[in-house]
Design a protein around this motif. Structure first.
Motif, short mmCIF file in Angstrom:
data_model
loop_
_atom_site.label_atom_id
_atom_site.label_comp_id
_atom_site.label_asym_id
_atom_site.label_seq_id
_atom_site.Cartn_x
_atom_site.Cartn_y
_atom_site.Cartn_z
N LEU A 695 -10.55 -8.19 14.60
CA LEU A 695 -9.30 -8.06 13.87
C LEU A 695 -8.44 -7.00 14.54
CD1 LEU A 695 -10.45 -8.13 10.14
CD2 LEU A 695 -9.53 -9.98 11.52
N SER A 696 -7.15 -7.19 14.48
CA SER A 696 -6.26 -6.16 15.01
C SER A 696 -6.33 -4.95 14.07
CB SER A 696 -4.84 -6.68 15.07
OG SER A 696 -4.33 -6.75 13.76
N HIS A 697 -5.79 -3.83 14.54
CA HIS A 697 -5.98 -2.59 13.80
C HIS A 697 -5.47 -2.65 12.37
CE1 HIS A 697 -6.06 -0.66 17.99
NE2 HIS A 697 -7.27 -0.98 17.60
N THR A 698 -4.20 -3.05 12.22
CA THR A 698 -3.64 -3.03 10.87
C THR A 698 -4.30 -4.09 9.99
OG1 THR A 698 -1.57 -2.39 11.88
CG2 THR A 698 -1.49 -3.01 9.59
N HIS A 699 -4.59 -5.22 10.59
CA HIS A 699 -5.28 -6.26 9.82
C HIS A 699 -6.62 -5.74 9.31
CE1 HIS A 699 -6.17 -10.85 9.57
NE2 HIS A 699 -6.75 -10.19 8.58
N LEU A 700 -7.35 -5.07 10.19
CA LEU A 700 -8.65 -4.53 9.78
C LEU A 700 -8.48 -3.48 8.68
CD1 LEU A 700 -11.70 -4.36 10.13
CD2 LEU A 700 -11.35 -2.74 11.99
N PHE A 701 -7.47 -2.64 8.86
CA PHE A 701 -7.19 -1.62 7.84
C PHE A 701 -6.96 -2.30 6.48
CE2 PHE A 701 -4.37 0.77 5.16
CZ PHE A 701 -4.71 2.10 5.33
N LEU A 702 -6.09 -3.29 6.47
CA LEU A 702 -5.74 -3.92 5.20
C LEU A 702 -6.89 -4.76 4.64
CD1 LEU A 702 -2.09 -4.94 6.10
CD2 LEU A 702 -2.82 -3.04 4.65
N ALA A 703 -7.62 -5.42 5.52
CA ALA A 703 -8.76 -6.22 5.04
C ALA A 703 -9.83 -5.29 4.46
CB ALA A 703 -9.33 -7.05 6.18
N SER A 704 -9.96 -4.12 5.03
CA SER A 704 -10.93 -3.16 4.49
C SER A 704 -10.48 -2.67 3.13
CB SER A 704 -11.09 -1.96 5.42
OG SER A 704 -11.49 -2.39 6.68
N PHE A 705 -9.20 -2.35 3.04
CA PHE A 705 -8.68 -1.90 1.76
C PHE A 705 -8.90 -2.98 0.69
CE2 PHE A 705 -5.18 -2.25 -1.28
CZ PHE A 705 -5.30 -1.04 -1.94
N ALA A 706 -8.75 -4.24 1.11
CA ALA A 706 -8.87 -5.34 0.16
C ALA A 706 -10.25 -5.40 -0.48
CB ALA A 706 -8.58 -6.67 0.86
N GLN A 707 -11.21 -4.76 0.17
CA GLN A 707 -12.56 -4.83 -0.38
C GLN A 707 -12.81 -3.81 -1.47
OE1 GLN A 707 -14.80 -4.46 3.37
NE2 GLN A 707 -15.68 -6.37 2.69
#
Ligand code: NAG
Ligand code: NAG
Ligand code: NAG
Ligand code: NAG
Ligand code: NAG
Ligand code: NAG
Length: 753
Positions: A695-707
């Protein structure tokens, strides 16, 4: 298309990545190297923050971030892969709501927060809450038995913390001195887990213990040991308080709230039978049904100890009678508050005069040895009428010739101790105790055995575990995260609209003057000091019972420590607290899956960064709504967005937001903003980050937050937390384009939150 931070060249990126992972001693050098990039980065920063349809700068090669392959990262990647990716269904994923399905989630979260703030005393309640919760939320708590079932949401924080401590306890011993404190706590844990040996020993260890106390009349072998002597011994060595409880704390009723003075506090004890309050007569009572349950329990208990049946009835009867008489003068907190019975000050000498049946000075001296306690020491009483009644009752029983041969006071004390040590005995004992608490109406689930062992290990060896935790969390990574979040928080707060100049400068000055500190850095935790502290503590591999007794005795040292310290760090806490010029950040926050030193920063900032920002805002601005209008405006704006996007899916108008919901929405929204900004700043400084699942950086950041679990909130949000991402994405170009939901973007929702 997904976004990518600007990447000059692959080589530079990977070099920079390494640079930012250098050790501390190279900081200065790093600074020099980094400064040579400053002009380049500044240029990129301007570029990066300029809104574009696609955030990937043209002319820059698309560079996949390097994957993180540590074991912790592999687990995190597995969790990500089974989690629903909101980016694939950008228009409906947020339709669920944290509040839906009942208030259970909400009240649970709130209560937990409160309990944790209570500190040590709250722990028992917290654990009770923990057990309650286990039933409601299905969590994977046992990795060994559930290797293939991964939760799609993060487990709750307590479970994660217990699991992290468990991993520490189950990891192999490092080579080193055989008797280090670290090896002792692992040995303690192993002896607790070794149920086979515990089963084999049966009742033998407890019989030895009774012998050590001079026997008891129940078995016909009692050496008539001195009452005051036995009582002091129980308090000192076994952390057992049969007739009254003793602890240490501040005087809440002290007019000088800044005073750190600690007092010995004396309260009614915890009775072995639940005490019921009769609000008609304003008196406490024992319910007949509970007395029956207790009777049957004690008969079974004495049976297991091999006491001849003829003797059990008499002694059990006397025990229950004495319990009932003592319980008469107990009263619930509300009653005591009303009648101003809390925090009554008196000297030990005055207490002795009021309740002469106890040798207070020697009992307290034993309890707090080697701290000096004198006759003129001030103590705080929380139920003096009970203490006086207890003293009279003891004198009466002491002088009753008929009963003195059966030593009911001594038996009472021994039985109190037995209740205390049953958890360390074999399953026959624990099962009857469990049945007793079920009989008393306790419907809690049985916690897994490892869970109990972790808690027991912590009771005796808290400082050792603190040290091991601190080693694990990664000092550099935690510091960096805390500093980044705090500086981003400061800049965010400066953009708030304040109602008046006074509260503005008040808050900003406070925020400026505070620094963040990890809870473990406060104590002088050096391995040699800790080894020394535990040097006299024998821990045996195959005798859990003696280890358990050791840990009871260690609790006395812990009590003494409360006396000397302003605040003792609590490993089970994950709520930041204010301590003079510092914000104390509990080390327990920094455990997987919320944080790991090897995780990509995107994960750490997305999950723990957001939680940390939220907790700090919560701590510093409990009263924000009276100081600023921004929370109300932001929350109503977010809510309006939500209503607009879900227009078709609800029929009736939902009720307006409560002030608590407004505050929570603002908190969450602001915290996410702060963390995302902190992460972007860090990317600019270090220019690079590893990734998971490509995942790209921001995508990973947001996907992590989503958890982040709904459970992590103080107040329920009226929508899924991930909706906040939609709001932030709609108001900026920070997100992948696929995030935008076509049917709403066309509506041209121009309001910015
Ligand atoms: C009874 O036994 C205890 C423990 O063995 C001992 O400390 C105490 O002195 C004895 N008391 C009498 C009166 O013998
Ligand atoms: C019990 O306490 C309540 C409230 O303190 C009071 O109103 C009531 O009269 C009391 N009842 C008796 C029997 O003393
Ligand atoms: C503390 O509590 C006692 C009640 O026991 C009360 O009389 C006293 O006024 C209180 N003191 C302060 C400072 O509130
Ligand atoms: C405990 O010691 C106190 C003070 O010496 C004494 O007055 C009291 O009688 C003793 N209690 C018993 C039950 O022996
Ligand atoms: C505990 O209660 C269960 C269920 O009522 C019963 O089957 C079991 O025999 C009891 N155990 C003991 C040791 O009494
Ligand atoms: C920690 O220990 C060092 C040396 O042992 C001592 O100089 C220092 O004052 C201690 N700090 C605290 C906070 O106790």
């Amino acid at each position: 298309m997904v976004d990518n931070p600007p990447a000059p060249t692959a080589q530079a990126q990977s070099d920079q990545l390494k640079l930012c992972h250098w050790g501390q001693q190279r900081r200065i050098l790093l600074g020099l190297v980094c400064s040579s990039f400053v002009s380049l980065l500044l240029g990129l920063a301007v570029y990066y923050h300029t809104p574009k349809k696609t955030t990937s700068p043209p002319g820059t090669p698309q560079q996949a971030p390097l994957p993180c392959l540590s074991p912790a990262c592999m687990k995190a990647a597995a969790r990500l892969s089974v989690a629903a990716d909101p980016f694939t269904q950008p228009c409906d994923y947020f339709l669920g709501s944290c509040g839906a399905g009942g208030q259970a989630v909400a009240t649970r979260g709130r209560q937990r927060g409160k309990e944790l703030n209570m500190g040590k005393r709250g722990r028992e309640e917290w654990l009770a809450g923990k057990k309650r919760q286990g039933r409601e939320v299905h969590l994977v708590t046992d990795i060994q038995t559930n290797t293939d079932a991964l939760p799609d949401r993060l487990s709750d924080r307590q479970t994660a913390l217990l699991q992290a401590i468990r991993e520490i306890l189950e990891s192999p011993d490092r080579p080193g001195s055989v008797n280090s404190a670290e090896q002792k706590v692992r040995r303690f844990y192993r002896s607790c887990m070794d149920t086979r040996t515990i089963e084999q020993l049966g009742s033998q260890p407890v019989l030895k213990l009774i012998d050590k106390l001079g026997g008891w009349a129940v078995s016909g072998k009692w050496n008539h040991s001195d009452f005051n002597f036995t009582l002091s011994l129980l308090m000192k060595e076994y952390s057992t308080f049969p007739f009254f409880s003793v602890y240490v704390g501040k005087d809440r009723n002290d007019s000088d709230s800044s005073s750190h003075r600690k007092y010995i506090q004396i309260d009614q004890p915890e009775f072995q039978i639940p005490v019921e309050w009769d609000s008609n007569e304003n008196k406490s009572k024992l319910k007949l049904q509970n007395v029956r349950q207790s009777l049957s329990f004690h008969l079974q208990l004495l049976g297991l100890l091999g006491v001849p049946f003829g003797s059990t009835n008499l002694h059990t009867g006397l025990f229950l009678q004495l319990s009932s008489q003592l319980a008469l003068a107990a009263s619930p907190l509300t009653h005591r508050l009303q009648h101003k019975l809390l925090y009554q000050r008196m000297t030990v000498r005055e207490l002795q005069a009021a309740a002469p049946a106890i040798d207070w000075l020697s009992c307290l001296q034993a309890t707090f040895h080697p701290i000096h306690v004198s006759q003129s020491e001030l103590v705080l009483l929380h139920n003096l009428p009970y203490i006086i009644h207890m003293s009279r009752t003891i004198s009466k029983w002491q002088h009753n010739q008929e009963m003195s041969g059966s030593g009911p006071l001594h038996t009472f004390m021994v039985l109190s101790l037995l209740h205390k040590v049953i958890p360390a005995l074999n399953s026959k004992f624990t099962e009857i105790q469990r049945n007793l608490s079920i009989g008393f109406g306790d419907t809690q689930e049985v916690v897994p055995h490892w869970n109990k062992c972790v808690l027991e290990a912590e009771r005796g060896f808290d400082t050792v575990l603190m040290l091991l935790m601190r080693e694990r969390v990664g000092e550099r990574e935690t510091k960096e995260l805390m500093q980044d979040i705090y500086s981003s928080l400061k800049s965010k707060l400066s953009t708030l609209k304040w109602r008046d100049e006074e509260s503005h400068s008040l808050v900003l000055n406070m925020v400026r003057s505070l620094t963040l500190r990890l809870s473990t850095s406060k104590e002088n935790l050096s391995q040699s000091k800790i080894d020394q502290h535990y040097s006299e503590v024998p821990v045996s591999e195959d005798d859990y019972f003696s280890n358990y007794l050791q840990s009871l005795s260690l609790q006395q040292k812990r009590r003494n420590k409360c006396f000397l310290q302003t605040t003792a760090p609590d490993i089970f806490s994950f709520t930041p607290s204010l301590a003079s010029a510092e914000i104390d950040i509990p080390v327990g926050m920094f455990v997987p899956p919320f944080f790991h030193p090897s995780f990509p920063r995107a994960v750490n900032y997305g999950i723990l960064g957001t939680l940390l920002a939220k907790e700090i805002l919560h701590l510093l601005l409990p009263d924000i709504q009276s100081q600023s209008e921004t929370p109300q405006r932001v929350s109503e704006c977010v809510w309006a967005h939500y209503r607009r996007l879900t227009e078709t899916s609800h029929k009736a108008d939902p009720p307006p937001l409560t002030p608590a919901q407004q505050q929570e929405i603002w908190l969450q929204h602001t915290a996410l903003h702060i963390a995302l900004q902190a992460y972007n700043q860090r990317l600019l400084k270090c220019h690079g980050d590893t990734s998971l699942s490509s995942l790209s950086h921001t995508h990973l950041f947001l996907a992590s937050f989503a958890q982040i679990n709904c459970d992590s909130f103080n107040e329920p949000l009226p929508f899924e937390p991930f909706f906040l991402v939609t709001v932030i994405c709609m108001n900026s170009d920070l997100c992948p384009r696929t995030m935008t939901c076509s049917h709403n973007s066309q509506q041209g929702f121009s309001q910015k939150c």
